[in-house]
Scaffold this motif. Structure first.
Motif, PDB file in Angstrom:
ATOM      1  N   GLY A 270       0.817  -1.211   0.000  1.00 51.51           N
ATOM      2  CA  GLY A 270       0.000   0.000   0.000  1.00 51.51           C
ATOM      3  C   GLY A 270       0.842   1.248   0.000  1.00 51.51           C
TER       4      GLY A 270
ATOM      5  N   LEU B 208       2.167   1.715  -3.502  1.00 50.18           N
ATOM      6  CA  LEU B 208       1.096   2.138  -4.408  1.00 50.18           C
ATOM      7  C   LEU B 208       0.751   3.600  -4.182  1.00 50.18           C
ATOM      8  CD1 LEU B 208      -0.559   0.818  -6.540  1.00 50.18           C
ATOM      9  CD2 LEU B 208      -2.179   0.096  -4.843  1.00 50.18           C
TER      10      LEU B 208
ATOM     11  N   LEU C 202       0.951   6.923  -6.589  1.00 49.77           N
ATOM     12  CA  LEU C 202      -0.128   7.893  -6.821  1.00 49.77           C
ATOM     13  C   LEU C 202       0.341   9.308  -6.511  1.00 49.77           C
ATOM     14  CD1 LEU C 202      -3.449   6.327  -5.598  1.00 49.77           C
ATOM     15  CD2 LEU C 202      -2.545   6.570  -7.882  1.00 49.77           C
TER      16      LEU C 202
ATOM     17  N   ILE D 185       4.675   4.807 -12.590  1.00 54.62           N
ATOM     18  CA  ILE D 185       4.076   3.507 -12.919  1.00 54.62           C
ATOM     19  C   ILE D 185       4.919   2.381 -12.347  1.00 54.62           C
ATOM     20  CG2 ILE D 185       5.139   3.089 -15.165  1.00 54.62           C
ATOM     21  CD1 ILE D 185       2.297   2.280 -16.038  1.00 54.62           C
TER      22      ILE D 185
ATOM     23  N   SER E  65       3.870   2.105  -8.615  1.00 53.02           N
ATOM     24  CA  SER E  65       2.540   1.542  -8.370  1.00 53.02           C
ATOM     25  C   SER E  65       2.472   0.085  -8.814  1.00 53.02           C
ATOM     26  CB  SER E  65       1.463   2.390  -9.051  1.00 53.02           C
ATOM     27  OG  SER E  65       1.919   2.870 -10.266  1.00 53.02           O
ATOM     28  N   LEU E  66       3.168  -0.257  -9.901  1.00 52.10           N
ATOM     29  CA  LEU E  66       3.108  -1.663 -10.320  1.00 52.10           C
ATOM     30  C   LEU E  66       3.916  -2.563  -9.397  1.00 52.10           C
ATOM     31  CD1 LEU E  66       2.994  -1.795 -14.178  1.00 52.10           C
ATOM     32  CD2 LEU E  66       1.214  -2.049 -12.523  1.00 52.10           C
TER      33      LEU E  66
ATOM     34  N   LEU F 289       1.581  -3.363  -6.707  1.00 57.82           N
ATOM     35  CA  LEU F 289       0.604  -4.383  -7.111  1.00 57.82           C
ATOM     36  C   LEU F 289       1.258  -5.751  -7.196  1.00 57.82           C
ATOM     37  CD1 LEU F 289      -1.444  -2.456  -9.770  1.00 57.82           C
ATOM     38  CD2 LEU F 289      -2.126  -3.114  -7.502  1.00 57.82           C
TER      39      LEU F 289
ATOM     40  N   PHE G 179       1.282  -7.253  -3.890  1.00 53.47           N
ATOM     41  CA  PHE G 179      -0.043  -7.769  -3.541  1.00 53.47           C
ATOM     42  C   PHE G 179      -0.302  -9.136  -4.169  1.00 53.47           C
ATOM     43  CE2 PHE G 179      -1.919  -3.312  -2.935  1.00 53.47           C
ATOM     44  CZ  PHE G 179      -1.494  -3.322  -1.632  1.00 53.47           C
ATOM     45  N   SER G 180       0.076  -9.268  -5.453  1.00 55.47           N
ATOM     46  CA  SER G 180      -0.376 -10.463  -6.172  1.00 55.47           C
ATOM     47  C   SER G 180       0.496 -11.671  -5.886  1.00 55.47           C
ATOM     48  CB  SER G 180      -0.416 -10.196  -7.667  1.00 55.47           C
ATOM     49  OG  SER G 180       0.878 -10.279  -8.193  1.00 55.47           O
TER      50      SER G 180
ATOM     51  N   VAL H 214       1.114 -13.364 -13.369  1.00 57.98           N
ATOM     52  CA  VAL H 214       0.671 -11.978 -13.459  1.00 57.98           C
ATOM     53  C   VAL H 214       1.808 -11.034 -13.089  1.00 57.98           C
ATOM     54  CG1 VAL H 214      -0.927 -10.324 -12.483  1.00 57.98           C
ATOM     55  CG2 VAL H 214      -1.720 -12.586 -13.051  1.00 57.98           C
TER      56      VAL H 214
ATOM     57  N   LYS I 224       4.192 -10.581 -15.884  1.00 60.28           N
ATOM     58  CA  LYS I 224       3.696  -9.699 -16.943  1.00 60.28           C
ATOM     59  C   LYS I 224       3.772  -8.243 -16.518  1.00 60.28           C
ATOM     60  CE  LYS I 224       0.753 -12.901 -19.374  1.00 60.28           C
ATOM     61  NZ  LYS I 224      -0.589 -13.480 -19.380  1.00 60.28           N
ATOM     62  N   MET I 225       3.497  -7.987 -15.224  1.00 61.94           N
ATOM     63  CA  MET I 225       3.602  -6.599 -14.734  1.00 61.94           C
ATOM     64  C   MET I 225       5.033  -6.102 -14.859  1.00 61.94           C
ATOM     65  SD  MET I 225       1.275  -6.303 -11.399  1.00 61.94           S
ATOM     66  CE  MET I 225      -0.460  -6.617 -11.406  1.00 61.94           C
TER      67      MET I 225
ATOM     68  N   LEU J 167       7.121  -7.077 -17.043  1.00 60.48           N
ATOM     69  CA  LEU J 167       7.327  -6.834 -18.472  1.00 60.48           C
ATOM     70  C   LEU J 167       6.808  -5.454 -18.863  1.00 60.48           C
ATOM     71  CD1 LEU J 167       8.573  -8.950 -20.307  1.00 60.48           C
ATOM     72  CD2 LEU J 167       6.343  -9.335 -21.285  1.00 60.48           C
ATOM     73  N   ILE J 168       5.644  -5.064 -18.291  1.00 56.76           N
ATOM     74  CA  ILE J 168       5.089  -3.740 -18.596  1.00 56.76           C
ATOM     75  C   ILE J 168       6.051  -2.655 -18.161  1.00 56.76           C
ATOM     76  CG2 ILE J 168       3.253  -2.128 -18.050  1.00 56.76           C
ATOM     77  CD1 ILE J 168       1.448  -4.512 -17.663  1.00 56.76           C
TER      78      ILE J 168
ATOM     79  N   LEU K 235       7.896  -0.010 -20.564  1.00 54.43           N
ATOM     80  CA  LEU K 235       7.718   1.447 -20.462  1.00 54.43           C
ATOM     81  C   LEU K 235       9.045   2.136 -20.248  1.00 54.43           C
ATOM     82  CD1 LEU K 235       4.434   2.166 -18.625  1.00 54.43           C
ATOM     83  CD2 LEU K 235       5.135   2.873 -20.863  1.00 54.43           C
TER      84      LEU K 235
ATOM     85  N   LEU L 105      -6.418  -7.091 -10.441  1.00 58.77           N
ATOM     86  CA  LEU L 105      -6.311  -7.683  -9.104  1.00 58.77           C
ATOM     87  C   LEU L 105      -7.644  -7.656  -8.379  1.00 58.77           C
ATOM     88  CD1 LEU L 105      -2.889  -6.603  -7.655  1.00 58.77           C
ATOM     89  CD2 LEU L 105      -3.559  -8.699  -8.746  1.00 58.77           C
TER      90      LEU L 105
ATOM     91  N   LEU M  83      -0.493  -4.572 -21.360  1.00 56.38           N
ATOM     92  CA  LEU M  83       0.739  -4.621 -22.163  1.00 56.38           C
ATOM     93  C   LEU M  83       0.475  -4.097 -23.567  1.00 56.38           C
ATOM     94  CD1 LEU M  83       3.560  -5.511 -21.684  1.00 56.38           C
ATOM     95  CD2 LEU M  83       2.968  -7.794 -22.343  1.00 56.38           C
TER      96      LEU M  83
END
Lengths: 130, 120, 320
Positions: free
Chosen positions: A13, A16, A20, A51, A54-55, A58, A61-62, A67, A70-71, A73-74, A78, B65, B77
């Protein structure tokens, strides 16, 4: 184990919310600054740092799964792509703005060099056309 | 029973946090939209739209999520890819169009100047 | 061709004249009538600029732009009306959304026999874990075939309208090939050099996993097309033509469409006549499973990628 879960919630949190916060600073910058090239400086911060914070929150969290990968990778994508898009935008601004001298310092010699190069290119292409 | 209640409490905290973050991001998106409408130059608008893209990416990640659907990350993506592609292509095309127009105008004025010199 | 007579004597015979007249290779006007080649009409840039200025002057005088209060009022009202229209439209749509039935309600109109059949027996009958791709590529394969045809016909129409003929292309090649755009941007080229293979691999992954995870031919093909566009915008059309030119485009597109047609028609004929088809369904969850979905996905992906890139190239320079 429960304590670990709560720690995870707190750390994620916090990350994240800091992401923000960076978005908020970005928004402030985009309304506060007066010219595009300055605004771009503020906007690039959110694209990379905001980003990624924040990612990463996340991701925590996950947990460890597909997943998360992949985050990641994003974020990497970027980091590659956003500086290049800012570079293209800056180039667009510099090459289309006629009174650039009002807003920032322009080196005369460099612009002269660019003009000479452009004329040479156009001459070469004209020769090929004929 | 106690453990279950505690886990559900944790889930509730997660859900309310996700929804709060989504609302904050939506308000920020509106602010970005104002910049995109007001921006005096074209680069301003593109910067604002690019920023909106970044925020929407975070929103999609949060949604994936919240709804526990992993495939939404794929969309995220693709969104990143498309926004990068859009910025590159638009800026290149616009530079090309602008310089072509400028070149035509310069050629026109040059020819006019030569004609007037010849007449005088 | 072997003739008894040599060429010069043959040209004097009547048969030669007859066949020449028949094939139409003799132009009756050449050598008979004096002609001069027509000059092409030239329009100089200065005349265009003068015309534009004159039309602007006429407009100024007719409407009196600087002092016309009605026109100024119209512009202000136009902006306000545009914003109002957008807000009202958004409000109307949101109001309509509030009347939609809630998700998961058993009395909803979408809960009927068809969707039940798809959900309950889709996995057995198609072998695809992804119900959507199982639906659009087996139960409704004929619809999807129509969609793929639409893509093909759309590119054909754009080609008819925008393709530049070869002679003119040779004249204007340099002008159309981004003459005034920034060329050889080192930063962009370096980034695209790293990113493009990853994008292509991601697109291929989405196409091949169409029956296992969300995605499929349409989205994967769009990603591959986007990668091609990115490569082209960084390196230029000449370098793209080394691996993707008009010839390869034709082969890929027509082969994909024909393959879809063949596979699909076998499937429709056996299904319509109640004959057992011999396509194995495989075990659900494996890559090589679920019958015709995987090859059809590949065909659709090729088609969509070609369409995306062809639109981009045709609108940019009038040729692939």
């Amino acid at each position: 184990m429960e304590i670990l879960e709560w720690v995870r919630l707190l750390v994620g949190g916090a990350l994240l919310l800091s992401g923000l916060l960076i978005f908020l600073i970005e928004l402030y910058g985009i309304f506060h600054l007066k010219y595009v090239l300055n605004r771009m400086h503020a906007a690039a911060m959110g694209d990379t740092l905001g980003i990624s914070f924040s990612l990463i929150g996340l991701m925590i969290f996950s947990g460890l799964n597909f997943v998360t990968l992949k985050m990641m990778l994003i974020v990497i994508f970027l980091w590659f792509a956003s500086p290049v898009s800012s570079h293209m935008l800056a180039r667009l601004e510099v090459s289309t703005n006629e009174d650039l001298k009002k807003h920032c310092q322009v080196y005369e010699e460099l612009s002269r060099l660019e003009k000479d190069l452009k004329e040479e290119k156009i001459k070469e292409e004209g020769g090929e056309e004929e | 029973m106690q453990i279950n209640e505690k886990v559900s409490a944790l889930d509730g905290v997660y859900q309310s946090m996700y929804i709060g973050i989504l609302i904050i991001l939506a308000i920020m998106l509106f602010a970005c939209l104002i910049r995109a409408v007001r921006g005096p130059r074209i680069a301003d608008r593109i910067v604002a739209v690019n920023m909106m893209g970044t925020m929407v990416m975070v929103m999609i990640a949060v949604l994936s999520l919240l709804l526990k659907e992993g495939f939404l990350i794929d969309i995220c993506l693709i969104y990143a890819l498309v926004s990068f592609l859009a910025v590159t292509v638009i800026s290149k095309v616009y530079i090309g169009v602008y310089t072509e127009k400028q070149h035509h105008i310069q050629a026109g004025t040059k020819r006019k100047g030569e004609e007037s010199n010849g007449n005088s | 061709m072997s003739r008894l007579k040599p060429q010069k004597e043959y040209e004097k015979t009547g048969a030669f004249h007859f066949f020449r007249w028949l094939s139409g290779s003799k132009d009756p006007y050449v050598g008979e009538i004096e002609m001069q080649p027509q000059k092409e009409a030239e329009i100089q840039e200065t005349t265009i600029l003068e015309r534009m200025k004159e039309s602007e002057m006429v407009r100024d005088k007719v409407y009196d732009v600087e002092n016309n209060k009605v026109l100024k009022l119209f512009h202000k009202v136009y902006v306000v009306a545009a914003i109002l229209f957008c807000v009202v439209l958004v409000g109307l749509l949101l109001y309509t959304v509030s009347y939609l039935p809630r998700i998961g309600n058993s009395a909803n109109p979408d809960n009927n026999i068809v969707s039940e059949r798809y959900i309950e027996q889709g996995l057995q009958e198609t072998g695809a874990l992804n119900i959507v791709s199982g639906m659009i590529l087996t139960y409704r394969a004929f619809d999807t075939f129509g969609e793929t045809n639409v893509l093909f016909i759309a590119t054909c129409c754009v080609m008819i309208l925008l393709m530049v003929d070869d002679v003119i292309l040779k004249k204007q090649r340099i002008r159309n090939d981004r003459r005034f755009e920034p060329k050889n941007d080192g930063i962009l080229q370096g980034t695209v050099f790293v990113l493009c293979p990853i994008i292509f691999i991601f697109g291929i992954y989405i196409i091949l996993n169409g029956h296992l995870s969300p995605g499929g031919g349409f989205s994967g093909g769009a990603i591959i097309g986007a990668g091609l566009m990115l490569y082209t915008s960084a390196y230029g059309f000449e370098k793209t033509q080394r691996f993707f030119d008009e010839h390869i485009y034709k082969i890929a597109k027509i082969t994909a469409l024909c393959m879809y047609g063949i596979i699909g028609s076998y499937f429709y004929i056996t299904g319509a006549n109640g004959i057992e088809n011999h396509i194995p369904l495989g075990t659900p969850g494996h890559i090589l499973s679920s019958g015709i979905i995987l090859p059809i996905n590949i065909c659709v992906g090729l088609e969509v990628a070609c369409t995306m890139y062809a639109f981009y190239a045709l609108f940019r320079r009038g040729g692939l």
